[in-house]
Design a protein around this motif. Structure first.
Motif, PDB file in Angstrom:
ATOM      1  N   ILE A 232       0.861  -1.181   0.000  1.00 52.15           N
ATOM      2  CA  ILE A 232       0.000   0.000   0.000  1.00 52.15           C
ATOM      3  C   ILE A 232       0.896   1.228   0.000  1.00 52.15           C
ATOM      4  O   ILE A 232       1.644   1.470   0.949  1.00 52.15           O
ATOM      5  N   ASP A 233       0.852   1.970  -1.107  1.00 49.77           N
ATOM      6  CA  ASP A 233       1.667   3.177  -1.254  1.00 49.77           C
ATOM      7  C   ASP A 233       0.814   4.395  -0.914  1.00 49.77           C
ATOM      8  O   ASP A 233      -0.272   4.581  -1.471  1.00 49.77           O
ATOM      9  N   ILE A 234       1.316   5.240  -0.038  1.00 47.63           N
ATOM     10  CA  ILE A 234       0.584   6.425   0.412  1.00 47.63           C
ATOM     11  C   ILE A 234       1.387   7.669   0.049  1.00 47.63           C
ATOM     12  O   ILE A 234       2.573   7.761   0.377  1.00 47.63           O
ATOM     13  N   THR A 235       0.751   8.607  -0.629  1.00 45.45           N
ATOM     14  CA  THR A 235       1.406   9.872  -0.968  1.00 45.45           C
ATOM     15  C   THR A 235       0.516  11.035  -0.532  1.00 45.45           C
ATOM     16  O   THR A 235      -0.699  10.893  -0.433  1.00 45.45           O
ATOM     17  N   GLY A 236       1.147  12.174  -0.287  1.00 40.82           N
ATOM     18  CA  GLY A 236       0.415  13.384   0.070  1.00 40.82           C
ATOM     19  C   GLY A 236       0.105  13.518   1.543  1.00 40.82           C
ATOM     20  O   GLY A 236      -0.631  14.429   1.944  1.00 40.82           O
ATOM     21  N   MET A 237       0.669  12.644   2.385  1.00 39.74           N
ATOM     22  CA  MET A 237       0.395  12.715   3.816  1.00 39.74           C
ATOM     23  C   MET A 237       0.873  14.043   4.415  1.00 39.74           C
ATOM     24  O   MET A 237       0.326  14.529   5.411  1.00 39.74           O
ATOM     25  N   GLU A 238       1.879  14.650   3.786  1.00 38.51           N
ATOM     26  CA  GLU A 238       2.400  15.921   4.307  1.00 38.51           C
ATOM     27  C   GLU A 238       1.337  17.013   4.294  1.00 38.51           C
ATOM     28  O   GLU A 238       1.371  17.946   5.116  1.00 38.51           O
ATOM     29  N   HIS A 239       0.370  16.923   3.379  1.00 34.79           N
ATOM     30  CA  HIS A 239      -0.696  17.926   3.334  1.00 34.79           C
ATOM     31  C   HIS A 239      -1.573  17.844   4.591  1.00 34.79           C
ATOM     32  O   HIS A 239      -2.032  18.872   5.100  1.00 34.79           O
ATOM     33  N   LEU A 240      -1.799  16.635   5.084  1.00 34.53           N
ATOM     34  CA  LEU A 240      -2.609  16.473   6.289  1.00 34.53           C
ATOM     35  C   LEU A 240      -1.848  16.943   7.517  1.00 34.53           C
ATOM     36  O   LEU A 240      -2.415  17.548   8.429  1.00 34.53           O
ATOM     37  N   LEU A 241      -0.556  16.657   7.544  1.00 37.48           N
ATOM     38  CA  LEU A 241       0.251  17.027   8.701  1.00 37.48           C
ATOM     39  C   LEU A 241       0.391  18.539   8.832  1.00 37.48           C
ATOM     40  O   LEU A 241       0.524  19.068   9.941  1.00 37.48           O
ATOM     41  N   ALA A 242       0.359  19.240   7.709  1.00 42.96           N
ATOM     42  CA  ALA A 242       0.533  20.695   7.739  1.00 42.96           C
ATOM     43  C   ALA A 242      -0.762  21.432   8.048  1.00 42.96           C
ATOM     44  O   ALA A 242      -0.742  22.635   8.305  1.00 42.96           O
ATOM     45  N   LEU A 243      -1.888  20.709   8.054  1.00 43.21           N
ATOM     46  CA  LEU A 243      -3.179  21.366   8.258  1.00 43.21           C
ATOM     47  C   LEU A 243      -3.379  21.638   9.749  1.00 43.21           C
ATOM     48  O   LEU A 243      -3.237  20.730  10.580  1.00 43.21           O
TER      49      LEU A 243
END
Length: 734
Positions: A232-243
């Motif tokens: 399972i490859d996950i991308t874009g998690m940094e957007h959630l962390l910055a919110l």
């Protein structure tokens, strides 16, 4: 490895140190004269050791220090802070930056990450050495307390006490009270009896979050995804962390499978984010399963609210309380699972409700988070195809859920989950503009979902094998590799596409039963082709413009760049609206130039005399042209059905197109009826009306005024046998 690093590894008992998020707060160091601290409100030694280990792993060169300070204890916090600032003033520092830190637990004893709060900066001055505390110090101390309080509100597990308070609050809302009185008068019963009925309805709607249920099911889901997915490859998690934590998160995924909500919630939980409340159709509220889903956060809703104002006010009131409490929420904007692999047009009801609630509370901050799922195999595809061919959808039952346990014997290959940058939402200007704004936001969400699309082994093989169902293994490998190279460097593409090994991709698909390898040949049967067709559609929009460019080069008598660009500009608004393409019409000319150059570089296009272009004999040329032909054929299917009569009513047009689609399927040997999805056809007809290709008046629908010869021009883009088949079928319908 240094002695210090070995010691840190020993401290963490061989487990990877939790990440520190958002890292951007530490990647932007303050001026050299500013002292920076990570501030823990818990003096437990093991937390300090783990935070130190995380700092050393992520930021080995950082001079940031760690401080355990009972900042929330009024009797000691202020004086301790004053001593710290006085010390740094004596050290000639001009400022001290304190960053609150909270450990985030997803399971008992397991820290997922260290969450950073908003920094507080103290500018050092002589005031802090006075016997009385300065106002600046008091204000900064209060800010620090507030930031810690915001962090401490955050917990990834659901609050089991949430439900009762929300239901009580909903029943007291003024719009609900008005509807209760009106319904009580209509049914000739007391307001108390009506309120009891409304409470029972709310209990059927409301989630019943239970942290114990989540804890119990976490190991089970860990095991399930280990069995089902190779990776399972996950991308874009940094957007959630910055919110920021004070923003309500509205997750809006595409909908391909019943696996979607299980997958998204599992990903969020494993990464330490609060589980969202999930809007689910009441068809899933079946014995046992419905109860468990509610305990995991499912909010059950009817498919239709129209005609029941009380139910609508209760549901909107429930959403209103979720917004007021800043609880995360998740819903599928398409309103149901896509039966074709294409994105479905948005259902605006829930989004309009959320915007209406925000209009009442303009101070509440909200962010829409588009989410994309990429599968290499979807278990429900055979059922989707049966439904497109006229079979009735089977209702969800407990027996059906138990039977689906046999899926655990299969491996669905790699699964991709991607998060887009959040869309910050401001309240609509007025109640009248709420639905209009919901439509604009929905289009933006679907566009961002499509931008997240990534090719995988399954979608690449689908494109190659559906073009020619029987090929040698070497042909498949060559086409697969060439296509992988083509898509990897598509101009202005939203997401990067990885390179895959063709031989390994064939072996993996063979293991999943998606193709057959017989000595040196690769073949697909009817069942396999239907599954691959769905995967191909999930990426079709990525190749649409280069495919159409090649088709125009092949079929136009004089394929001059200016002529091709003019025709592309003419059709682009319709393509953009239907396929949720991200580029504006102003960007199109530059984009077409880049795509033409890319086709030249890849050897699919070549220059001819008089500034004309010609297609080469590259095997991908025919593949892409046939992809574009399918799009043109779908438009012609509608336009020809309308042109065959002076006027045609909408329902007759829909039935005609569905019937023609099924007939074309049998006549052309296509594995499925690609034009038989009623919702997709309704969307296409609405777009043709919007762009004046059709017009609707009281007698029915007819060809529009702009331009009437378009069907003729589109017909020239299709091969003769396809046009003959379409013309004969339309003639039969007449």
């Amino acid at each position: 490895m240094s002695i210090r690093q070995r010691l840190l590894n020993a401290i963490s008992f061989g487990k990877p140190a939790p990440a520190i998020r958002p890292a951007a707060l530490l990647q932007q160091p303050a001026a050299s004269s500013t002292a920076t601290y990570l501030l823990l409100d818990d003096a437990a030694p093991h937390l300090q050791r783990m935070l130190l280990s995380s700092m050393q792993r992520q930021f080995p060169e950082s001079a940031i220090q760690i401080l355990a300070l009972k900042i929330l204890a009024p009797e000691t916090g202020l004086s301790s802070l004053e001593q710290l600032l006085t010390h740094h003033r004596q050290q000639k520092n001009t400022a001290v930056r304190l960053i609150p830190v909270k450990p985030i637990y997803t399971e008992p004893g397991h820290i997922n990450r260290f969450q950073l709060g908003q920094p507080v900066i103290f500018q050092l001055s002589a005031e802090i050495t006075q016997t009385t505390v300065s106002p600046n110090l008091e204000r900064g101390y209060q800010n620090l307390q507030d930031h810690f309080a915001n962090l401490n509100k955050y917990h990834p597990l659901p609050d089991s006490n949430t439900n009762a308070g929300i239901i009580h609050a909903v029943l007291k809302l003024e719009p609900v009270r008005i509807q209760l009185l009106q319904r009580a008068k209509l049914q000739q019963c007391s307001p108390k009896q009506m309120e009891q009925q409304a409470e029972a309805t709310l209990l059927g709607i409301a989630a019943r979050p239970n942290s114990s249920t989540v804890r119990c099911f976490t190991p089970l889901l860990n095991w399930v995804w280990q069995r089902l997915a190779k990776q399972i490859d996950i991308t874009g998690m940094e957007h959630l962390l910055a919110l920021p934590q004070d923003v309500q998160r509205i997750y809006i995924p595409c909908h391909r499978s019943h696996l979607d909500y299980l997958l998204l919630n599992w990903v969020l939980h494993k990464n330490g984010f609060k589980l969202p409340f999930v809007a689910a159709g009441d068809n899933l509220n079946i014995p046992v399963i419905g109860h468990l889903l509610q305990q995991a956060g499912a909010v059950f809703m009817r498919r239709q609210f129209q005609g029941d104002d009380l139910y609508s006010s209760l549901f909107q009131g429930y959403l209103n309380e979720l917004t007021e409490s800043q609880l995360p929420f998740e819903f599928f904007i398409e309103g149901g699972r896509s039966r074709t692999g294409h994105l479905l047009p948005a259902r605006l009801g829930l989004l309009s409700m959320l915007l209406s609630n925000q209009l009442r509370r303009p101070h509440q901050r909200m962010a829409l988070i588009p989410v994309w799922f990429g599968y290499e195999q979807i278990p429900e595809v055979p059922a989707y195809i049966s439904q497109l061919q006229g079979e009735k959808k089977q209702p969800e039952t407990l027996r059906g859920v138990l039977k689906s346990a046999k899926l655990l014997k299969r491996n669905l290959g790699n699964i991709q989950v991607a998060f887009a940058p959040p869309i910050r939402v401001s309240p609509p200007e007025s109640k009248q503009l709420t639905r209009h704004k919901a439509g604009l936001l929905a289009t933006e969400v679907l566009t961002r979902i499509n931008q997240l699309t990534q090719f995988n082994e399954g979608s690449l093989l689908a494109l190659v094998l559906l073009d020619q169902p029987q090929q040698t293994k070497q042909q498949v490998i060559a086409r697969f590799s060439a296509l992988n190279q083509l898509v990897q460097h598509l101009p202005d593409n939203g997401s990067p596409h990885p390179l895959f090994n063709a031989t390994e991709a064939i072996r993996n698909a063979d293991a999943r039963g998606q193709l057959s390898v017989n000595q040196q040949h690769v073949t697909i049967d009817h069942k396999q082709s239907t599954e691959l067709w769905y995967l191909r559609n999930t990426v079709e929009h990525c190749l649409l413009l280069p495919a159409l460019y090649l088709l125009l080069c092949q079929r136009l008598e004089r394929p001059h760049a200016l002529c091709i660009n003019r025709l592309m500009r003419l059709t682009y608004p319709l393509l953009k609206a239907e396929y949720y393409l991200p580029w504006t019409e102003q960007q199109l000319t530059t984009l077409l130039h880049k795509q033409r150059q890319h086709l030249l570089d890849q050897g699919l296009l070549a220059a001819a005399k008089h500034q004309h272009w010609r297609c080469t004999a590259h095997p991908l040329v025919a593949l892409l042209q046939r992809l574009a032909e399918g799009v043109v054929l779908r438009y012609l299917l509608v336009l020809k059905s309308v042109s065959a009569a002076t006027y045609i009513d909408r329902e007759t047009l829909l039935e005609s197109c569905q019937t023609l689609g099924l007939q074309l399927q049998r006549n052309t040997g296509h594995p499925v009826a690609p034009y038989a999805d009623r919702r997709a056809l309704e969307h296409l007809i609405n777009l043709l009306l919007r762009f004046d290709l059709l017009e609707e008046q009281p007698p029915g629908i007819r060809l529009g005024t702009l331009p009437r010869d378009l069907p003729k021009h589109m017909s020239q883009l299709l091969p003769a046998h396809l046009m003959q088949s379409l013309e004969s079928r339309v003639g039969l319908r007449d």
